[in-house]
Design a protein around this motif. Structure first.
Motif, PDB file in Angstrom:
ATOM      1  N   ILE A  13       0.872  -1.176   0.000  1.00  0.00           N
ATOM      2  CA  ILE A  13       0.000   0.000   0.000  1.00  0.00           C
ATOM      3  C   ILE A  13       0.906   1.222   0.000  1.00  0.00           C
ATOM      4  O   ILE A  13       1.637   1.473   0.957  1.00  0.00           O
ATOM      5  CB  ILE A  13      -0.929   0.035   1.219  1.00  0.00           C
ATOM      6  CG1 ILE A  13      -1.808  -1.212   1.267  1.00  0.00           C
ATOM      7  CG2 ILE A  13      -1.804   1.287   1.188  1.00  0.00           C
ATOM      8  CD1 ILE A  13      -2.704  -1.281   2.494  1.00  0.00           C
ATOM      9  N   LYS A  14       0.871   1.959  -1.092  1.00  0.00           N
ATOM     10  CA  LYS A  14       1.673   3.184  -1.216  1.00  0.00           C
ATOM     11  C   LYS A  14       0.831   4.345  -0.675  1.00  0.00           C
ATOM     12  O   LYS A  14      -0.065   4.852  -1.337  1.00  0.00           O
ATOM     13  CB  LYS A  14       2.062   3.400  -2.684  1.00  0.00           C
ATOM     14  CG  LYS A  14       2.613   4.779  -3.020  1.00  0.00           C
ATOM     15  CD  LYS A  14       3.877   5.109  -2.261  1.00  0.00           C
ATOM     16  CE  LYS A  14       4.331   6.521  -2.626  1.00  0.00           C
ATOM     17  NZ  LYS A  14       3.459   7.581  -2.022  1.00  0.00           N
ATOM     18  N   ALA A  15       1.119   4.725   0.563  1.00  0.00           N
ATOM     19  CA  ALA A  15       0.396   5.814   1.219  1.00  0.00           C
ATOM     20  C   ALA A  15       1.062   7.145   0.897  1.00  0.00           C
ATOM     21  O   ALA A  15       2.136   7.201   0.290  1.00  0.00           O
ATOM     22  CB  ALA A  15       0.374   5.590   2.723  1.00  0.00           C
ATOM     23  N   ASN A  16       0.429   8.232   1.283  1.00  0.00           N
ATOM     24  CA  ASN A  16       1.059   9.557   1.243  1.00  0.00           C
ATOM     25  C   ASN A  16       1.501   9.884   2.663  1.00  0.00           C
ATOM     26  O   ASN A  16       0.678  10.187   3.532  1.00  0.00           O
ATOM     27  CB  ASN A  16       0.082  10.621   0.734  1.00  0.00           C
ATOM     28  CG  ASN A  16       0.753  11.984   0.563  1.00  0.00           C
ATOM     29  OD1 ASN A  16       1.654  12.344   1.304  1.00  0.00           O
ATOM     30  ND2 ASN A  16       0.289  12.744  -0.411  1.00  0.00           N
ATOM     31  N   LEU A  17       2.809   9.784   2.888  1.00  0.00           N
ATOM     32  CA  LEU A  17       3.407  10.102   4.193  1.00  0.00           C
ATOM     33  C   LEU A  17       4.464  11.171   3.981  1.00  0.00           C
ATOM     34  O   LEU A  17       5.633  11.011   4.317  1.00  0.00           O
ATOM     35  CB  LEU A  17       4.021   8.838   4.816  1.00  0.00           C
ATOM     36  CG  LEU A  17       3.087   7.630   4.947  1.00  0.00           C
ATOM     37  CD1 LEU A  17       3.830   6.433   5.522  1.00  0.00           C
ATOM     38  CD2 LEU A  17       1.873   7.963   5.794  1.00  0.00           C
ATOM     39  N   VAL A  18       4.041  12.287   3.425  1.00  0.00           N
ATOM     40  CA  VAL A  18       4.954  13.290   2.902  1.00  0.00           C
ATOM     41  C   VAL A  18       5.956  13.806   3.934  1.00  0.00           C
ATOM     42  O   VAL A  18       7.114  14.073   3.613  1.00  0.00           O
ATOM     43  CB  VAL A  18       4.160  14.465   2.280  1.00  0.00           C
ATOM     44  CG1 VAL A  18       3.252  15.119   3.288  1.00  0.00           C
ATOM     45  CG2 VAL A  18       5.081  15.488   1.650  1.00  0.00           C
ATOM     46  N   THR A  19       5.526  13.921   5.202  1.00  0.00           N
ATOM     47  CA  THR A  19       6.420  14.426   6.240  1.00  0.00           C
ATOM     48  C   THR A  19       5.828  14.102   7.597  1.00  0.00           C
ATOM     49  O   THR A  19       4.745  13.516   7.705  1.00  0.00           O
ATOM     50  CB  THR A  19       6.644  15.947   6.080  1.00  0.00           C
ATOM     51  OG1 THR A  19       7.703  16.365   6.951  1.00  0.00           O
ATOM     52  CG2 THR A  19       5.394  16.736   6.377  1.00  0.00           C
ATOM     53  N   PHE A  20       6.534  14.479   8.671  1.00  0.00           N
ATOM     54  CA  PHE A  20       6.098  14.096  10.019  1.00  0.00           C
ATOM     55  C   PHE A  20       5.072  15.093  10.561  1.00  0.00           C
ATOM     56  O   PHE A  20       5.362  15.906  11.439  1.00  0.00           O
ATOM     57  CB  PHE A  20       7.284  13.936  10.981  1.00  0.00           C
ATOM     58  CG  PHE A  20       8.453  14.826  10.709  1.00  0.00           C
ATOM     59  CD1 PHE A  20       8.475  16.143  11.105  1.00  0.00           C
ATOM     60  CD2 PHE A  20       9.545  14.316  10.027  1.00  0.00           C
ATOM     61  CE1 PHE A  20       9.558  16.959  10.848  1.00  0.00           C
ATOM     62  CE2 PHE A  20      10.647  15.129   9.768  1.00  0.00           C
ATOM     63  CZ  PHE A  20      10.653  16.449  10.183  1.00  0.00           C
ATOM     64  N   LEU A  21       3.853  14.991  10.037  1.00  0.00           N
ATOM     65  CA  LEU A  21       2.716  15.778  10.510  1.00  0.00           C
ATOM     66  C   LEU A  21       1.637  14.846  11.042  1.00  0.00           C
ATOM     67  O   LEU A  21       1.428  13.760  10.504  1.00  0.00           O
ATOM     68  CB  LEU A  21       2.143  16.636   9.370  1.00  0.00           C
ATOM     69  CG  LEU A  21       3.030  17.781   8.875  1.00  0.00           C
ATOM     70  CD1 LEU A  21       2.403  18.451   7.660  1.00  0.00           C
ATOM     71  CD2 LEU A  21       3.273  18.812   9.975  1.00  0.00           C
ATOM     72  N   LYS A  22       0.946  15.282  12.077  1.00  0.00           N
ATOM     73  CA  LYS A  22      -0.100  14.459  12.674  1.00  0.00           C
ATOM     74  C   LYS A  22      -1.276  14.300  11.716  1.00  0.00           C
ATOM     75  O   LYS A  22      -1.508  15.158  10.857  1.00  0.00           O
ATOM     76  CB  LYS A  22      -0.559  15.082  13.993  1.00  0.00           C
ATOM     77  CG  LYS A  22       0.519  15.092  15.071  1.00  0.00           C
ATOM     78  CD  LYS A  22       0.005  15.695  16.366  1.00  0.00           C
ATOM     79  CE  LYS A  22       1.085  15.675  17.445  1.00  0.00           C
ATOM     80  NZ  LYS A  22       0.600  16.283  18.732  1.00  0.00           N
TER      81      LYS A  22
END
Length: 383
Positions: free
Chosen positions: A43-52
């Motif tokens: 599963i290719k999620a969007n985890l662009v950066t460390f934001l809640k």
């Protein structure tokens, strides 16, 4: 006959709501009947950066957990991953996993990706990107599910299904691709090359809470209450652009998809299950990127080329520093592919005459101190 795109309401991220909505949105596409025991699914999620999760910059963990459970029940081996902007290593990505709530995925029966090796892609059919380096965990999957987040974007106007696959490029290499393809149209063609290389089996759009304004990381959450799904990221994007009030011509990835015959010119030519008008957000705060046909010009006619150049100068956006938010961390300067940002007296300074308008700085600024700036002429003419 399967619809091209399915839309269904999803009012919030509660477990019961997301499980019901996922079932509804996938059922017209055949559900998950194609998943067989032992199949390896990424599963290719969007985890662009460390934001809640509540910042609406990343795919919500409740949705990912619900999908993981559905896949695991069918006997699949599921891994969830992404390559955020920044270093692609265990220490950096662990921070992203923790901030975005991804640890819940393992409690739901899936795995988080801890393989940070690279693989080499060869795609002779590509329009602009025929060789590239990508995150190797994707090569080990029997199928990829593209689970994206619907947001505004400084360079591409919108990030959704197609743009999400740019996360297959290892984090520190992303600026290189911005530098190689500074023209938004070529950058979009590169993204479509990646989409066509990986060919995700399914694209699901988290549009329950979207991001408007200074997206894709510094904008404002906006409740839309929607899940969308399609077997084509480009068809999903064509519908989602209309929901945000964007014309196809304003979204470079849609224009690149149209060039290849991957989408029709209009949403009306798609088969959509669910009423598009029910989900349109008329006052959605978009980023006016100036990527439409107005600026292209005609290479055969000098007058049209000049007009295109002048209009691009008048209307094109560049990043601007909001000094009261800048902490001088240097992330923007380090990530800028054109090396046009310096830190002076503890604040970032953009040397805009050399800027290639890739908006890496705006996308990855941890304090949302970079914003998309429009020229005073453009603002005046819109009054």
């Amino acid at each position: 006959m399967k619809p091209d795109v399915v839309l269904t309401p999803c009012k919030d991220y509660s477990q019961g709501e997301v499980e019901s909505a996922l079932t509804r949105v996938l059922e017209p596409l055949g559900g998950l009947s194609w998943v067989k025991p032992g199949m390896r699914i990424a599963i290719k999620a969007n985890l662009v950066t460390f934001l809640k999760p509540e910042r609406a910059a990343t795919t919500h963990p409740s949705l990912l957990c619900a999908l993981v459970r559905m896949l695991s029940e069918r006997g699949a081996d599921v891994v969830v991953g992404d390559s955020p902007g920044g270093l692609y290593n265990a220490a950096y990505v662990k921070r992203v996993y923790q901030a975005t709530g991804m640890e819940q995925v393992e409690q739901a029966g899936g795995r988080l990706n801890w393989d940070f090796s690279h693989a080499q892609g060869e795609y002779p059919e590509g329009k602009v990107c025929r060789q590239f380096t990508y995150t190797a965990y994707l090569s080990k999957a029997d199928a990829i599910i593209n689970f994206c987040k619907l947001k505004t974007h400084g360079m591409m106007a919108m990030t959704c299904g197609a743009k999400n696959m740019f996360g297959s490029i290892p984090g520190a290499m992303k600026p290189e691709y911005h530098f190689r393809f500074p023209d938004p149209r070529d950058f979009a063609r590169m993204i479509v090359d990646l989409d066509e290389y990986f060919k995700p089996r399914l694209t699901i759009v988290d549009a329950v809470t979207c991001m408007e304004g200074n997206g894709p990381t510094g904008g404002t959450p906006r409740h839309v209450g929607l899940l969308a799904a399609s077997e084509s990221p480009h068809k999903a994007d064509l519908v989602c652009a209309q929901l945000l009030g964007l014309r196809r011509e304003e979204v470079p990835t849609l224009e690149a998809a149209l060039e290849r015959g991957l989408i029709p010119p209009t949403v009306e030519e798609l088969t959509v299950q669910g009423n598009v008008e029910d989900f349109v957000v008329p006052d959605f705060q978009r980023i006016e990127t100036g990527n439409g046909h107005l600026f292209e010009g005609d290479g055969k006619h000098l007058s049209k080329r000049l007009r295109g150049a002048v209009m691009a100068k008048v209307f094109s956006q560049k990043p601007k520093v909001v000094k009261q938010h800048c902490v001088g961390c240097g992330v923007c300067a380090n990530i800028c592919p054109a090396k046009t940002i310096t830190i002076e007296k503890g604040k970032a300074v953009v040397h805009r005459d050399k800027c290639i308008r890739c908006f890496c700085c705006q996308e990855f600024c941890p304090k949302s101190a970079m914003v998309v700036h429009r020229t005073w002429v453009a603002r005046l003419l819109e009054r």
